[in-house]
Scaffold this motif. Structure first.
Motif, PDB file in Angstrom:
ATOM      1  N   ARG A  70       0.806  -1.223   0.000  1.00 13.00           N
ATOM      2  CA  ARG A  70       0.000   0.000   0.000  1.00 13.00           C
ATOM      3  C   ARG A  70       0.839   1.273   0.000  1.00 13.00           C
ATOM      4  NH1 ARG A  70      -2.252  -4.146   2.654  1.00 13.00           N
ATOM      5  NH2 ARG A  70      -4.490  -4.441   2.382  1.00 13.00           N
ATOM      6  N   VAL A  71       0.229   2.346  -0.551  1.00 12.32           N
ATOM      7  CA  VAL A  71       0.712   3.708  -0.357  1.00 12.32           C
ATOM      8  C   VAL A  71      -0.410   4.458   0.360  1.00 12.32           C
ATOM      9  CG1 VAL A  71       1.508   5.842  -1.437  1.00 12.32           C
ATOM     10  CG2 VAL A  71       2.153   3.617  -2.426  1.00 12.32           C
ATOM     11  N   ARG A  72      -0.116   4.950   1.539  1.00 15.45           N
ATOM     12  CA  ARG A  72      -1.122   5.576   2.398  1.00 15.45           C
ATOM     13  C   ARG A  72      -1.824   6.743   1.685  1.00 15.45           C
ATOM     14  NH1 ARG A  72      -0.778   5.623   8.034  1.00 15.45           N
ATOM     15  NH2 ARG A  72       1.427   5.053   7.793  1.00 15.45           N
ATOM     16  N   ASP A  73      -3.129   6.634   1.541  1.00 15.46           N
ATOM     17  CA  ASP A  73      -3.944   7.661   0.876  1.00 15.46           C
ATOM     18  C   ASP A  73      -3.511   7.919  -0.567  1.00 15.46           C
ATOM     19  OD1 ASP A  73      -5.484   8.184   3.238  1.00 15.46           O
ATOM     20  OD2 ASP A  73      -3.834   9.419   3.987  1.00 15.46           O
ATOM     21  N   GLN A  83       2.298  14.266  -4.781  1.00 13.41           N
ATOM     22  CA  GLN A  83       1.872  13.351  -5.836  1.00 13.41           C
ATOM     23  C   GLN A  83       0.651  12.588  -5.352  1.00 13.41           C
ATOM     24  OE1 GLN A  83       3.563  13.219  -8.864  1.00 13.41           O
ATOM     25  NE2 GLN A  83       4.796  14.910  -8.018  1.00 13.41           N
ATOM     26  N   GLN A  84      -0.338  12.417  -6.234  1.00 16.62           N
ATOM     27  CA  GLN A  84      -1.567  11.702  -5.876  1.00 16.62           C
ATOM     28  C   GLN A  84      -1.801  10.549  -6.840  1.00 16.62           C
ATOM     29  OE1 GLN A  84      -3.986  12.165  -3.155  1.00 16.62           O
ATOM     30  NE2 GLN A  84      -4.211  10.084  -3.949  1.00 16.62           N
ATOM     31  N   LEU A  85      -1.590   9.331  -6.335  1.00 18.32           N
ATOM     32  CA  LEU A  85      -1.893   8.131  -7.099  1.00 18.32           C
ATOM     33  C   LEU A  85      -3.393   7.868  -7.080  1.00 18.32           C
ATOM     34  CD1 LEU A  85       0.929   6.080  -5.403  1.00 18.32           C
ATOM     35  CD2 LEU A  85       0.925   6.632  -7.843  1.00 18.32           C
ATOM     36  N   ASP A  86      -3.877   7.135  -8.087  1.00 15.93           N
ATOM     37  CA  ASP A  86      -5.272   6.711  -8.070  1.00 15.93           C
ATOM     38  C   ASP A  86      -5.521   5.782  -6.873  1.00 15.93           C
ATOM     39  OD1 ASP A  86      -5.815   8.137 -10.369  1.00 15.93           O
ATOM     40  OD2 ASP A  86      -5.498   6.421 -11.698  1.00 15.93           O
ATOM     41  N   ILE A  87      -6.657   5.953  -6.218  1.00 17.56           N
ATOM     42  CA  ILE A  87      -7.019   5.105  -5.078  1.00 17.56           C
ATOM     43  C   ILE A  87      -7.584   3.794  -5.615  1.00 17.56           C
ATOM     44  CG2 ILE A  87      -8.484   4.877  -3.050  1.00 17.56           C
ATOM     45  CD1 ILE A  87      -6.186   6.901  -2.767  1.00 17.56           C
ATOM     46  N   THR A  88      -6.895   2.709  -5.338  1.00 17.16           N
ATOM     47  CA  THR A  88      -7.301   1.399  -5.853  1.00 17.16           C
ATOM     48  C   THR A  88      -7.724   0.435  -4.746  1.00 17.16           C
ATOM     49  OG1 THR A  88      -4.948   0.828  -5.924  1.00 17.16           O
ATOM     50  CG2 THR A  88      -5.979   1.538  -7.989  1.00 17.16           C
ATOM     51  N   GLU A  89      -7.574   0.825  -3.507  1.00 17.91           N
ATOM     52  CA  GLU A  89      -8.126   0.090  -2.372  1.00 17.91           C
ATOM     53  C   GLU A  89      -9.100   1.052  -1.684  1.00 17.91           C
ATOM     54  OE1 GLU A  89      -6.471  -2.835   1.134  1.00 17.91           O
ATOM     55  OE2 GLU A  89      -5.619  -0.830   1.004  1.00 17.91           O
ATOM     56  N   VAL A  90     -10.298   1.122  -2.233  1.00 19.91           N
ATOM     57  CA  VAL A  90     -11.246   2.171  -1.849  1.00 19.91           C
ATOM     58  C   VAL A  90     -11.632   2.069  -0.378  1.00 19.91           C
ATOM     59  CG1 VAL A  90     -13.543   3.100  -2.284  1.00 19.91           C
ATOM     60  CG2 VAL A  90     -12.107   2.378  -4.206  1.00 19.91           C
ATOM     61  N   ALA A  91     -11.856   0.864   0.124  1.00 25.45           N
ATOM     62  CA  ALA A  91     -12.320   0.696   1.502  1.00 25.45           C
ATOM     63  C   ALA A  91     -11.332   1.256   2.513  1.00 25.45           C
ATOM     64  CB  ALA A  91     -12.582  -0.776   1.791  1.00 25.45           C
ATOM     65  N   LYS A  92     -10.028   1.221   2.185  1.00 21.38           N
ATOM     66  CA  LYS A  92      -9.008   1.715   3.106  1.00 21.38           C
ATOM     67  C   LYS A  92      -8.346   3.000   2.595  1.00 21.38           C
ATOM     68  CE  LYS A  92      -7.869  -2.748   5.236  1.00 21.38           C
ATOM     69  NZ  LYS A  92      -8.896  -3.564   4.609  1.00 21.38           N
ATOM     70  N   ASN A  93      -8.840   3.512   1.454  1.00 22.27           N
ATOM     71  CA  ASN A  93      -8.350   4.766   0.875  1.00 22.27           C
ATOM     72  C   ASN A  93      -6.842   4.739   0.619  1.00 22.27           C
ATOM     73  OD1 ASN A  93      -9.085   7.419  -0.116  1.00 22.27           O
ATOM     74  ND2 ASN A  93      -7.895   8.258   1.583  1.00 22.27           N
ATOM     75  N   LEU A 100       0.448  -2.322 -12.547  1.00 22.08           N
ATOM     76  CA  LEU A 100       0.289  -3.326 -13.604  1.00 22.08           C
ATOM     77  C   LEU A 100      -0.541  -4.525 -13.155  1.00 22.08           C
ATOM     78  CD1 LEU A 100       3.855  -3.359 -15.238  1.00 22.08           C
ATOM     79  CD2 LEU A 100       1.782  -2.220 -16.062  1.00 22.08           C
ATOM     80  N   ARG A 101      -1.299  -4.372 -12.073  1.00 18.93           N
ATOM     81  CA  ARG A 101      -2.087  -5.492 -11.563  1.00 18.93           C
ATOM     82  C   ARG A 101      -3.070  -6.012 -12.604  1.00 18.93           C
ATOM     83  NH1 ARG A 101      -5.391  -5.687  -5.789  1.00 18.93           N
ATOM     84  NH2 ARG A 101      -6.188  -7.821  -6.035  1.00 18.93           N
ATOM     85  N   TYR A 102      -3.598  -5.147 -13.439  1.00 23.24           N
ATOM     86  CA  TYR A 102      -4.525  -5.557 -14.488  1.00 23.24           C
ATOM     87  C   TYR A 102      -3.953  -5.267 -15.871  1.00 23.24           C
ATOM     88  CZ  TYR A 102      -7.627  -5.714 -10.478  1.00 23.24           C
ATOM     89  OH  TYR A 102      -8.171  -5.991  -9.245  1.00 23.24           O
ATOM     90  N   GLY A 103      -2.643  -5.057 -15.941  1.00 19.77           N
ATOM     91  CA  GLY A 103      -2.006  -4.759 -17.216  1.00 19.77           C
ATOM     92  C   GLY A 103      -1.620  -6.016 -17.975  1.00 19.77           C
ATOM     93  N   ALA A 104      -1.672  -5.927 -19.297  1.00 23.82           N
ATOM     94  CA  ALA A 104      -1.275  -7.043 -20.155  1.00 23.82           C
ATOM     95  C   ALA A 104       0.210  -6.924 -20.485  1.00 23.82           C
ATOM     96  CB  ALA A 104      -2.100  -7.057 -21.427  1.00 23.82           C
ATOM     97  N   TYR A 105       0.952  -7.978 -20.213  1.00 24.59           N
ATOM     98  CA  TYR A 105       2.357  -8.065 -20.597  1.00 24.59           C
ATOM     99  C   TYR A 105       2.447  -8.644 -22.004  1.00 24.59           C
ATOM    100  CZ  TYR A 105       3.948  -7.294 -15.750  1.00 24.59           C
ATOM    101  OH  TYR A 105       4.200  -6.758 -14.514  1.00 24.59           O
ATOM    102  N   ARG A 106       3.555  -8.404 -22.677  1.00 24.02           N
ATOM    103  CA  ARG A 106       3.733  -9.008 -23.991  1.00 24.02           C
ATOM    104  C   ARG A 106       4.903  -9.988 -23.972  1.00 24.02           C
ATOM    105  NH1 ARG A 106       5.478  -3.513 -26.006  1.00 24.02           N
ATOM    106  NH2 ARG A 106       7.708  -3.603 -26.478  1.00 24.02           N
ATOM    107  N   LEU A 107       4.827 -10.951 -24.875  1.00 24.99           N
ATOM    108  CA  LEU A 107       5.833 -12.005 -24.927  1.00 24.99           C
ATOM    109  C   LEU A 107       7.164 -11.441 -25.405  1.00 24.99           C
ATOM    110  CD1 LEU A 107       6.406 -15.055 -24.659  1.00 24.99           C
ATOM    111  CD2 LEU A 107       5.755 -15.285 -27.068  1.00 24.99           C
TER     112      LEU A 107
END
Length: 312
Positions: A70-73, A83-93, A100-107
């Motif tokens: 995590r990065v706090r807030d 710097q403000q990253l997108d909040i991706t753990e909404v319940a804990k802000n 890259l958790r949902y990013g497609a890698y290439r071969l």
């Protein structure tokens, strides 16, 4: 034109095989998040598998880059500017598990027993840097070796850390029946949102895993600084009552470990207990604390490895 069938939510599946002295070693790696979806030796699971038709439950096997945990807030400071990253753990802000958790890698490269996947981290909200990252999975006679590499394609030094999220198994043994052993040195204390509040020694506490500790009854979503053995490798072992075990090893510069236990991991047969043993080069909120954080200079690269092995 409408596709005749929906693709797997994790994209292309790369099946690997190596004929080892103790039986075949097999793995499946996914295009999305470069995840290790399955790993077996002689038919025995070393990791918790999940169906091709599913997204990784609880992030099973995914790569976490350019920061794990995590990065706090979602906030940190760069050269005096917020710097403000997108909040991706909404319940804990918080901002969690990188970009890259949902990013497609290439071969990048492929053999029967190995695959290398690559993906770019591009400048975006709260992370104005351009990186090229690769993940190489190479089967070995008793498991897998995984090597992560990063190159800074930008014009300024970039903060970087990496982790992964495998859930370990010892064949068909229930996770509750296993013990866990790790050379834990310091435990990361956290607040109610699982953000760090400091380090504490583990000796004599429930966070001391230096001796085999039964998983049944444990409640962990915790991180530690862990120490290497004499050969420079850090090892965490889950072992069954019959002596069979699975070990996750990390190179010495991966000196942080997260252990997460859930009792609601979904399988085709229902819910089960699962244990994530997560090697990390930095703990949570490293963009603020600087612990374990690497600054990759323009044009420079870094690489490091970890792996999973079976002992019968």
């Amino acid at each position: 034109m409408t596709p005749t069938s929906a693709p797997a939510p994790t994209g292309e599946q790369y099946a690997l095989r190596l004929d080892g002295p103790n039986g075949p070693v097999e793995a499946v790696v996914t295009e999305v998040a470069a995840a290790l979806r399955q790993l077996t030796v002689d038919g025995h699971d070393l990791t918790q598998p999940y169906p091709e038709s599913a997204t990784p439950p609880f992030g099973d096997g995914i790569v976490l880059v350019p920061w794990p945990n995590r990065v706090r807030d979602g906030r940190w400071t760069l050269d005096g500017e917020a710097q403000q990253l997108d909040i991706t753990e909404v319940a804990k802000n918080n901002a969690i598990h990188g970009l890259l958790r949902y990013g497609a890698y290439r071969l990048v490269d492929r053999t029967d027993s190995s695959v290398t996947l690559g993906a770019a981290v591009v400048p975006q909200h709260g992370y104005p840097f351009h990186l090229w990252t690769t993940v190489a999975y190479e089967l070995v006679p008793d498991g897998v070796r995984v090597t992560h590499a990063v190159t800074n394609l930008g014009s300024a030094a970039a903060p970087y850390a990496v982790g992964t999220h495998p859930f370990l198994r010892v064949g068909e043994h229930s996770v509750e029946s296993l013990t866990i052993t790790a050379r834990t040195a310091e435990h990361v204390m956290v607040d109610a949102r699982l953000n760090p509040e400091g380090l504490e020694p583990v000796a004599g506490t429930r966070f001391d895993l230096t001796s085999p500790t039964l998983i049944e009854g444990l409640e962990f979503d915790d991180a530690w600084r862990v120490e290497p053995d004499d050969d420079g490798l850090i090892r965490t072992t889950v072992a069954a009552p019959d002596g069979a075990s699975t070990t996750l090893w990390q190179q010495g510069d991966w000196e942080w470990l997260q252990v997460f236990i859930t009792r609601i991991f979904p399988t085709p047969d229902g819910l089960t207990t699962a244990i994530a043993v997560e090697p990390m080069t930095a703990p949570a909120d490293a963009l603020n604390s600087g612990l374990g954080l690497r600054w990759i200079e323009p044009g420079a690269s870094w690489s490091g490895s970890w792996g999973i092995t079976r002992q019968a």
